[in-house]
Design a protein around this motif. Structure first.
Motif, PDB file in Angstrom:
ATOM      1  N   CYS A  81       0.826  -1.203   0.000  1.00 20.44           N
ATOM      2  CA  CYS A  81       0.000   0.000   0.000  1.00 20.44           C
ATOM      3  C   CYS A  81       0.867   1.263   0.000  1.00 20.44           C
ATOM      4  O   CYS A  81       0.600   2.213  -0.745  1.00 20.44           O
ATOM      5  N   GLY A  82       1.895   1.270   0.841  1.00 23.18           N
ATOM      6  CA  GLY A  82       2.737   2.459   0.926  1.00 23.18           C
ATOM      7  C   GLY A  82       3.521   2.711  -0.348  1.00 23.18           C
ATOM      8  O   GLY A  82       3.486   3.821  -0.904  1.00 23.18           O
ATOM      9  N   CYS A  83       4.215   1.695  -0.841  1.00 22.53           N
ATOM     10  CA  CYS A  83       5.073   1.873  -2.015  1.00 22.53           C
ATOM     11  C   CYS A  83       4.260   2.089  -3.294  1.00 22.53           C
ATOM     12  O   CYS A  83       4.559   2.986  -4.095  1.00 22.53           O
ATOM     13  N   LEU A  84       3.231   1.247  -3.502  1.00 27.78           N
ATOM     14  CA  LEU A  84       2.419   1.422  -4.706  1.00 27.78           C
ATOM     15  C   LEU A  84       1.605   2.702  -4.651  1.00 27.78           C
ATOM     16  O   LEU A  84       1.393   3.363  -5.676  1.00 27.78           O
ATOM     17  N   GLY A  85       1.129   3.056  -3.448  1.00 26.29           N
ATOM     18  CA  GLY A  85       0.401   4.322  -3.311  1.00 26.29           C
ATOM     19  C   GLY A  85       1.279   5.512  -3.633  1.00 26.29           C
ATOM     20  O   GLY A  85       0.852   6.457  -4.309  1.00 26.29           O
ATOM     21  N   TYR A  86       2.524   5.472  -3.180  1.00 29.32           N
ATOM     22  CA  TYR A  86       3.456   6.572  -3.488  1.00 29.32           C
ATOM     23  C   TYR A  86       3.791   6.597  -4.974  1.00 29.32           C
ATOM     24  O   TYR A  86       3.856   7.660  -5.597  1.00 29.32           O
ATOM     25  N   ALA A  87       3.973   5.409  -5.571  1.00 27.69           N
ATOM     26  CA  ALA A  87       4.251   5.348  -7.006  1.00 27.69           C
ATOM     27  C   ALA A  87       3.082   5.902  -7.820  1.00 27.69           C
ATOM     28  O   ALA A  87       3.278   6.529  -8.866  1.00 27.69           O
ATOM     29  N   ALA A  88       1.849   5.677  -7.318  1.00 29.33           N
ATOM     30  CA  ALA A  88       0.665   6.126  -8.062  1.00 29.33           C
ATOM     31  C   ALA A  88       0.441   7.625  -7.949  1.00 29.33           C
ATOM     32  O   ALA A  88       0.082   8.289  -8.928  1.00 29.33           O
ATOM     33  N   PHE A  89       0.652   8.189  -6.750  1.00 27.38           N
ATOM     34  CA  PHE A  89       0.307   9.593  -6.519  1.00 27.38           C
ATOM     35  C   PHE A  89       1.511  10.513  -6.391  1.00 27.38           C
ATOM     36  O   PHE A  89       1.372  11.733  -6.469  1.00 27.38           O
ATOM     37  N   GLY A  90       2.686   9.932  -6.161  1.00 23.38           N
ATOM     38  CA  GLY A  90       3.881  10.758  -6.046  1.00 23.38           C
ATOM     39  C   GLY A  90       3.864  11.608  -4.791  1.00 23.38           C
ATOM     40  O   GLY A  90       3.240  11.263  -3.782  1.00 23.38           O
ATOM     41  N   ASN A  91       4.529  12.736  -4.870  1.00 22.67           N
ATOM     42  CA  ASN A  91       4.646  13.633  -3.710  1.00 22.67           C
ATOM     43  C   ASN A  91       3.334  14.320  -3.348  1.00 22.67           C
ATOM     44  O   ASN A  91       3.258  15.001  -2.322  1.00 22.67           O
ATOM     45  N   LYS A  92       2.308  14.154  -4.162  1.00 29.94           N
ATOM     46  CA  LYS A  92       0.986  14.730  -3.888  1.00 29.94           C
ATOM     47  C   LYS A  92       0.040  13.681  -3.300  1.00 29.94           C
ATOM     48  O   LYS A  92      -1.183  13.854  -3.324  1.00 29.94           O
ATOM     49  N   ALA A  93       0.582  12.605  -2.766  1.00 30.17           N
ATOM     50  CA  ALA A  93      -0.252  11.531  -2.225  1.00 30.17           C
ATOM     51  C   ALA A  93      -1.213  12.070  -1.168  1.00 30.17           C
ATOM     52  O   ALA A  93      -0.822  12.868  -0.308  1.00 30.17           O
ATOM     53  N   PRO A  94      -2.502  11.664  -1.222  1.00 26.37           N
ATOM     54  CA  PRO A  94      -3.484  12.147  -0.239  1.00 26.37           C
ATOM     55  C   PRO A  94      -3.263  11.534   1.137  1.00 26.37           C
ATOM     56  O   PRO A  94      -2.652  10.461   1.256  1.00 26.37           O
ATOM     57  N   GLY A  95      -3.758  12.190   2.168  1.00 24.40           N
ATOM     58  CA  GLY A  95      -3.615  11.688   3.529  1.00 24.40           C
ATOM     59  C   GLY A  95      -4.321  10.365   3.739  1.00 24.40           C
ATOM     60  O   GLY A  95      -3.883   9.546   4.537  1.00 24.40           O
ATOM     61  N   ASN A  96      -5.430  10.145   3.029  1.00 26.00           N
ATOM     62  CA  ASN A  96      -6.176   8.890   3.117  1.00 26.00           C
ATOM     63  C   ASN A  96      -6.346   8.370   1.697  1.00 26.00           C
ATOM     64  O   ASN A  96      -6.999   9.001   0.866  1.00 26.00           O
ATOM     65  N   MET A  97      -5.729   7.219   1.401  1.00 28.25           N
ATOM     66  CA  MET A  97      -5.637   6.727   0.032  1.00 28.25           C
ATOM     67  C   MET A  97      -6.989   6.472  -0.613  1.00 28.25           C
ATOM     68  O   MET A  97      -7.163   6.650  -1.821  1.00 28.25           O
ATOM     69  N   LEU A  98      -7.986   6.063   0.173  1.00 29.10           N
ATOM     70  CA  LEU A  98      -9.288   5.707  -0.396  1.00 29.10           C
ATOM     71  C   LEU A  98     -10.303   6.837  -0.347  1.00 29.10           C
ATOM     72  O   LEU A  98     -11.334   6.770  -1.014  1.00 29.10           O
ATOM     73  N   THR A  99     -10.038   7.871   0.463  1.00 25.56           N
ATOM     74  CA  THR A  99     -11.019   8.947   0.582  1.00 25.56           C
ATOM     75  C   THR A  99     -10.473  10.299   0.136  1.00 25.56           C
ATOM     76  O   THR A  99     -11.215  11.273   0.086  1.00 25.56           O
ATOM     77  N   GLY A 100      -9.160  10.373  -0.179  1.00 19.96           N
ATOM     78  CA  GLY A 100      -8.576  11.630  -0.644  1.00 19.96           C
ATOM     79  C   GLY A 100      -8.814  11.851  -2.132  1.00 19.96           C
ATOM     80  O   GLY A 100      -8.423  12.852  -2.694  1.00 19.96           O
ATOM     81  N   PHE A 101      -9.429  10.880  -2.779  1.00 23.14           N
ATOM     82  CA  PHE A 101      -9.800  10.914  -4.186  1.00 23.14           C
ATOM     83  C   PHE A 101      -8.627  11.167  -5.120  1.00 23.14           C
ATOM     84  O   PHE A 101      -8.665  11.975  -6.024  1.00 23.14           O
ATOM     85  N   GLY A 102      -7.579  10.380  -4.848  1.00 19.19           N
ATOM     86  CA  GLY A 102      -6.593  10.158  -5.878  1.00 19.19           C
ATOM     87  C   GLY A 102      -7.208   9.191  -6.880  1.00 19.19           C
ATOM     88  O   GLY A 102      -6.887   9.197  -8.059  1.00 19.19           O
ATOM     89  N   PHE A 103      -8.116   8.325  -6.386  1.00 17.04           N
ATOM     90  CA  PHE A 103      -8.876   7.406  -7.248  1.00 17.04           C
ATOM     91  C   PHE A 103     -10.290   7.950  -7.435  1.00 17.04           C
ATOM     92  O   PHE A 103     -10.939   8.337  -6.471  1.00 17.04           O
ATOM     93  N   PHE A 104     -10.769   7.963  -8.676  1.00 17.42           N
ATOM     94  CA  PHE A 104     -12.167   8.310  -8.942  1.00 17.42           C
ATOM     95  C   PHE A 104     -12.943   7.135  -9.538  1.00 17.42           C
ATOM     96  O   PHE A 104     -14.121   6.968  -9.281  1.00 17.42           O
ATOM     97  N   GLU A 105     -12.283   6.359 -10.350  1.00 16.07           N
ATOM     98  CA  GLU A 105     -12.933   5.253 -11.046  1.00 16.07           C
ATOM     99  C   GLU A 105     -12.114   3.973 -10.863  1.00 16.07           C
ATOM    100  O   GLU A 105     -10.888   4.039 -10.714  1.00 16.07           O
ATOM    101  N   PRO A 106     -12.760   2.787 -10.938  1.00 13.79           N
ATOM    102  CA  PRO A 106     -14.218   2.602 -10.978  1.00 13.79           C
ATOM    103  C   PRO A 106     -14.849   2.929  -9.628  1.00 13.79           C
ATOM    104  O   PRO A 106     -14.408   2.420  -8.596  1.00 13.79           O
ATOM    105  N   PHE A 107     -15.860   3.797  -9.671  1.00 12.21           N
ATOM    106  CA  PHE A 107     -16.426   4.325  -8.424  1.00 12.21           C
ATOM    107  C   PHE A 107     -17.043   3.227  -7.569  1.00 12.21           C
ATOM    108  O   PHE A 107     -16.984   3.288  -6.335  1.00 12.21           O
ATOM    109  N   TRP A 108     -17.614   2.194  -8.206  1.00 12.92           N
ATOM    110  CA  TRP A 108     -18.249   1.111  -7.434  1.00 12.92           C
ATOM    111  C   TRP A 108     -17.218   0.314  -6.633  1.00 12.92           C
ATOM    112  O   TRP A 108     -17.499  -0.138  -5.516  1.00 12.92           O
TER     113      TRP A 108
END
Length: 472
Positions: free
Chosen positions: A286-313
């Motif tokens: 979670c930490g490494c892949l989350g950082y790779a996905a969002f970079g230095n702008k990673a949100p404080g909460n990976m699932l609720t900071g809306f770095g992800f929008f889709e698939p919304f379900w």
């Protein structure tokens, strides 16, 4: 003499253990479920942000070091469940009783303050996290319907109240022994949302858009943060990682659910290895892949900071799993608080029927539901207070970091080491004694730094916050 006979002939009373309490039935798997429920909690959601503050080198090293320290000290603590002899000695059913037996009354107050403030704070933190995830479900639908630039902000307060109402019912479960099914359900939920987070982060990192920057040292001074923010955020990240591994405060209580054979300390060490190894794997992913996905702008909460929008379900499923998991995790951390208060009250007024009388409401064969008037009033009050505090201080990362900083050194490191040294009769100036003291001192420095960073974050958040108007 009777107590000695009961230990020598364990089958003399099939309904009670050697201390006269109802026979314990826990196994390595139920203990592992309790640990995973306690450890893979809201802390996993902040690890991408923590990695962004520390970078590619210090971030993973810090995760591994915290896991190794937690695993090592949990093994020391497991040997302190029984006095003198880890197999046949007198039981210590709570963390505080273990400290009292091994270190005496002078240190029990410090232990009680650290443990129960942290347990109560965790209840507040989990209320905040669950409400944020519940609100994110509505937000994801809003973004899906109206576009990613739409104003989909909403208040957390109603979700916090709803979470509190559900906890009022769950809190009426008498004790830890009745929670095995809830912990197993919560553990399954934690695996599910962690896997979804890992999968989404992997997919996004593979198709990463331009502008996503990761560095060896994390956030860049002058670009992402100021020099002072870099220091405070790095300290707070240490607190978040410490919180992600915080379960030592309930380790003895979990061990007290285990049956006597095989010996509880051996089973607990296996459960700790299973629990910590499993969670570390998820944390690294979670930490490494989350950082790779969002970079230095990673949100404080990976699932609720809306770095992800889709698939919304899929994001909705993950956040539903977070909420269900925290329903169980809240109880794992709250039950020791319930138990200590009720034991003290029962000792002071043993003849009050209002405190002792149990009324069976529903008589299911395996899950009889019983109500005790004092338990109903006191536990409902506890849930209500924790809910109000969550509404007043809905700062996810700051609260997680502060709780981790406050609880890590005393409960995960200091007391386990001191009790082990005393019980194993290891001299302070022996090589092993000196090594353990150095480890304890270094962890104290880390906790102080993490606490300072988290307090700074709380102060900044309070300056921008209006009570009862927090919105996501």
């Amino acid at each position: 003499m009777i107590e000695e006979m009961s230990r020598q002939v364990p089958n003399a009373n099939q309904e009670q253990d050697d201390d006269g309490r109802p026979r314990r039935t826990g196994t390595v798997w139920t203990a592992s479920a309790h640990i995973i429920t306690a450890v893979i909690g809201s802390g996993v959601l902040s690890l991408a942000w923590s990695m962004a503050q520390l970078g590619w080198i210090i971030g993973p090293i810090t995760l591994i070091l915290f896991s190794l320290i937690t695993l090592y000290t949990s093994r020391l603590l497991a040997d302190c469940y029984r006095n003198s002899d880890p197999i046949n000695g007198k039981r210590n059913p709570t963390y505080m009783s273990a400290v009292k037996s091994n270190l005496g009354k002078t240190q029990i107050w410090m232990c009680g303050l650290c443990q129960y403030v942290n347990l109560c704070g965790t209840a507040v933190g989990y209320t905040i996290t669950a409400s944020i995830s519940a609100a994110a479900i509505s937000k994801s639908y809003c973004f899906h319907k109206h576009g990613h630039e739409a104003d989909c902000s909403m208040s957390y307060s109603m979700y916090m109240i709803a979470f509190g109402v559900v906890q009022v019912f769950f809190s009426q479960l008498p004790d830890f022994h009745n929670l095995w099914w809830l912990s197993i359900l919560a553990a399954v939920m934690s695996f599910t949302y962690s896997l979804i987070g890992v999968g989404l982060a992997l997919a996004q990192s593979i198709s990463r858009k331009s502008g996503i920057i990761t560095t060896v040292t994390g956030t860049v001074v002058g670009v992402d943060v100021t020099s002072s923010q870099k220091i405070w955020n790095a300290f707070q990240a240490l607190g978040d990682i410490a919180f992600a591994y915080s379960y030592s405060m309930v380790l003895i209580e979990i061990q007290d659910t285990l049956k006597s054979t095989p010996p509880e300390n051996k089973v607990m060490k296996k459960a700790s290895l299973i629990g910590v190894s499993t969670t570390t794997l998820f944390y690294m992913l979670c930490g490494c892949l989350g950082y790779a996905a969002f970079g230095n702008k990673a949100p404080g909460n990976m699932l609720t900071g809306f770095g992800f929008f889709e698939p919304f379900w899929l994001i909705d499923i993950a956040n539903i799993c977070v909420v269900v998991h925290l329903l169980g995790a809240y109880q794992v951390f709250s039950q020791p608080v319930f138990a200590i208060v009720e034991d003290l009250v029962n000792q002071k007024w043993p003849n009050w029927k209002i405190l002792t009388k149990e009324v069976t409401v529903i008589s299911w064969r395996r899950f009889p539901i019983k109500i005790n008037l004092f338990r109903l009033i006191w536990r409902t009050a506890f849930v209500a207070i924790s809910t109000v505090l969550a509404i007043l201080m809905p700062f996810f990362n700051d609260i997680m970091g502060f709780l981790g900083a406050v609880g890590f050194w005393p409960l995960t490191v200091y007391f386990p080491i001191e009790m082990y040294l005393r019980q194993a009769k290891i001299a302070m100036l022996s090589p092993k004694g000196v090594m353990l003291q150095i480890l304890s001192f270094l962890c104290l420095l880390v906790s102080i730094a993490a606490a300072i960073g988290s307090v700074e974050g709380v102060i900044i958040s309070l300056g921008k916050y209006k009570p009862f108007h927090a919105k996501s």
